[in-house]
Every structure is written in C-alpha cells, then in structure tokens.
Write a protein that holds these residues in place. Structure first.
Motif, mmCIF file in Angstrom:
data_model
loop_
_atom_site.group_PDB
_atom_site.id
_atom_site.type_symbol
_atom_site.label_atom_id
_atom_site.label_comp_id
_atom_site.label_asym_id
_atom_site.label_seq_id
_atom_site.Cartn_x
_atom_site.Cartn_y
_atom_site.Cartn_z
ATOM 1 N N VAL A 80 -9.229 8.549 -0.042
ATOM 2 C CA VAL A 80 -9.417 8.965 1.360
ATOM 3 C C VAL A 80 -8.468 10.108 1.705
ATOM 4 N N ILE B 52 0.848 -1.201 0.000
ATOM 5 C CA ILE B 52 0.000 0.000 0.000
ATOM 6 C C ILE B 52 0.882 1.250 0.000
ATOM 7 N N ARG C 95 -9.096 -3.083 5.147
ATOM 8 C CA ARG C 95 -9.113 -3.700 3.817
ATOM 9 C C ARG C 95 -8.177 -4.908 3.719
ATOM 10 N N LEU D 12 -2.700 6.935 8.523
ATOM 11 C CA LEU D 12 -3.643 6.122 7.765
ATOM 12 C C LEU D 12 -3.654 4.708 8.338
ATOM 13 N N LYS E 239 -13.463 1.979 5.775
ATOM 14 C CA LYS E 239 -12.019 1.978 5.541
ATOM 15 C C LYS E 239 -11.202 2.385 6.758
ATOM 16 N N ARG E 240 -11.862 2.641 7.878
ATOM 17 C CA ARG E 240 -11.112 3.040 9.068
ATOM 18 C C ARG E 240 -12.016 2.965 10.288
ATOM 19 N N ASP F 278 -8.552 3.395 -3.404
ATOM 20 C CA ASP F 278 -9.508 3.819 -2.377
ATOM 21 C C ASP F 278 -8.818 4.632 -1.285
ATOM 22 N N TYR F 279 -7.637 4.166 -0.837
ATOM 23 C CA TYR F 279 -6.928 4.914 0.199
ATOM 24 C C TYR F 279 -6.418 6.253 -0.343
ATOM 25 N N HIS F 280 -6.041 6.275 -1.603
ATOM 26 C CA HIS F 280 -5.634 7.533 -2.220
ATOM 27 C C HIS F 280 -6.790 8.531 -2.202
ATOM 28 N N LEU G 65 0.824 4.086 -2.931
ATOM 29 C CA LEU G 65 0.508 5.485 -2.655
ATOM 30 C C LEU G 65 1.663 6.401 -3.041
ATOM 31 N N LEU H 244 -4.854 0.850 7.951
ATOM 32 C CA LEU H 244 -5.105 0.033 6.766
ATOM 33 C C LEU H 244 -5.805 -1.295 7.048
#
Length: 283
Positions: A95, A36, A74, A69, A154-155, A91-93, A40, A71
């Motif tokens: 966020v 991840i 996921r 962040l 996501k968190r 998806d994290y990008h 990113l 993780l």
C-alpha cells in the motif's frame, strides 16, 4: 479498550464491582500496531516509522513526505491468526510503495459520523500544507457532520467533494446508510442496568445513529426517550432520558472515553426525537 473492557467499566459504574481479572488481557491492539511498525521498518530502513496510537502509523520519507497509515482493517485477521503478521506487513508495505488508484465503488460508500471540530481541524491542517481540500460531507445536527468514505479492504478512505462517485448528492445518504447496514455484522446491545453499549465492527459504532430502524423498532427499551453518547468512533452508549442514574453513568463514561481515545468525537449526549438525534439538555 475493546467493547468487553468498556462493558466492564460500564457495569462497575452501574451495578457495582464485578469479577474482571480475565479482562486484563490485552494490549493486543498496541502490540499489533507495534509489530506492524517493526515489520515495516525492517522492509523500509530509510523511512521513519512512528506509532501515533492504536492502529495508526506515520510513514515519513527522507524528503519529508508523510503518509498516515490506518491499520484497524486487518486487526481481526491478526487476532484470529497471529501467524498472518508477515502477510499483513507485506500488504501494508505494498500500500505504501504502490498506492492504489483511487476509485469509487458505490456499493462501499459509507457514512462516518464526526464532530464539526474534526472537519474544521482537518481542513485547516490540509490548507496549512498547501492542500485545498473539501471533504464530501453534510450536516447531521448542530454538533455532528456526516463524512462520506469508501470502506476499502485495508483502509477507510474519505471522499472528496470533487470526486465522481456515481450517485446524485440527493441520494447519497440513503445509499451510504443502506451500504453500512449491509456491510456491518450483526449489531448487538450489551446492557448493564440502565445503560447499554452498542457493538458492531469497531469502526462504525458512532454511525449507527443513522440506522433509523434500530431506534424506531422498539427493540431498544429504555426508561424514557433513547439517549446516546458517541465519545469515540467505536463507542456508542445508550440509556433512557428518565433514568438519572443512567444519564450520570453515561456522562461520566463519555468524558472518560473521549479523553482517552485517539478517535474521539464528543462527550455531548443526544436524544432520539422525531426520527433524529438532537442535543440532550436534561439531567
């Protein structure tokens, strides 16, 4: 270390050596976190991405603004389908680039067990950065507190005391515990000798202390009163107050997991009496 690895350590302590070569598998959480981070970094070349530990990254922009962040939410998607990595990174990008508007869904408010020192350290750290924050929390016992949070896709987002959450404070714990019970998968007890390990989803094992039905149902049979340790958020060990071997094993493992985990809580043991867990002072 996953629950299977913890059960191996537990069994070796309680039962003696066992065959465990197949369990040497996976630094999968570390690999997932590193993948991840790399993904990113490729999407955000002007941003410094740092791995802080399993499932946690620091995202620091040139002007100094930092985002932490988490993780873990996921991880199961990745473990089930490693080819989903690009989608997870995207998806994290999103966020990071477009933070979601903070809203509270009362159906996803959950209780998170923490040590008092965690609360004090985080409040002090925020104040040092000029942020005057009060977490939405309450005491559980002399060592532990309940921090209320939103279980988002996501968190896990901790709630602040000044947020409008749509529920009266006097009803909050009951609602949060009911939500936790509904949101968690089936809770399992894996036992080796006089010691057991409770497993749920890897995020809220410590919060199982609040599910009274587990502890008063009679399904958990130990030698004496139920004694637990929650050295980390994803570790809940169980033994009996009259099992000297079990108490010794749990003490040793609790110290080990607390020292090794980034999400440590405490190596104190607690005993279930009169409908709640209090510090265990026996030997």
């Amino acid at each position: 270390m996953g629950w299977l690895g913890r059960m191996l350590a537990l069994a070796m302590l309680c039962l003696g050596p066992m065959v465990g070569g197949a369990l040497a598998q996976e630094a999968t959480p570390q690999r997932y976190t590193a993948e991840i981070a790399r993904g990113l970094a490729a999407k955000m070349p002007d941003v410094k991405i740092t791995v802080l530990g399993e499932f946690e990254l620091s995202v620091k922009r040139a002007e100094g603004r930092e985002t932490r962040l988490q993780l873990r939410n996921r991880y199961n998607d990745y473990k089930t389908n490693p080819a989903s990595l690009d989608s997870i990174v995207a998806d994290y990008h999103e966020v990071i680039e477009k933070p979601a508007v903070a809203t509270v869904d009362r159906a996803r408010i959950v209780p998170v067990i923490k040590h008092r020192a965690w609360l004090a350290d985080n409040v002090r750290g925020m104040k040092a950065r000029g942020v005057n924050v009060q977490f939405l929390s309450e005491d559980y016992n002399d060592e532990l507190v309940i921090i209320y949070a939103m279980d988002e896709e996501k968190r896990t987002r901790y709630l602040m005391a000044n947020e409008e959450i749509g529920v009266a404070r006097k009803d909050l714990r009951k609602l949060a515990v009911e939500n936790l019970d509904r949101l968690l998968p089936s809770v399992q007890l894996q036992q080796a000798g006089d010691v057991g390990m409770m497993t749920a989803n890897g995020d809220y094992e410590a919060s199982l202390l609040l599910l009274d039905e587990i502890w008063r149902s009679g399904r958990i049979k130990m030698n004496g009163d139920i004694v637990v340790a929650i050295p980390a958020k994803d570790v809940l060990m169980v033994t009996g107050s009259k099992s000297r071997k079990g108490i010794a094993a749990v003490r040793e493992l609790a110290a080990k997991y607390k020292a090794e985990s980034r999400y440590e809580i405490t190596d104190t043991l607690f005993v279930y009496r009169n409908g709640r867990f209090v510090r265990f002072t026996g030997k």
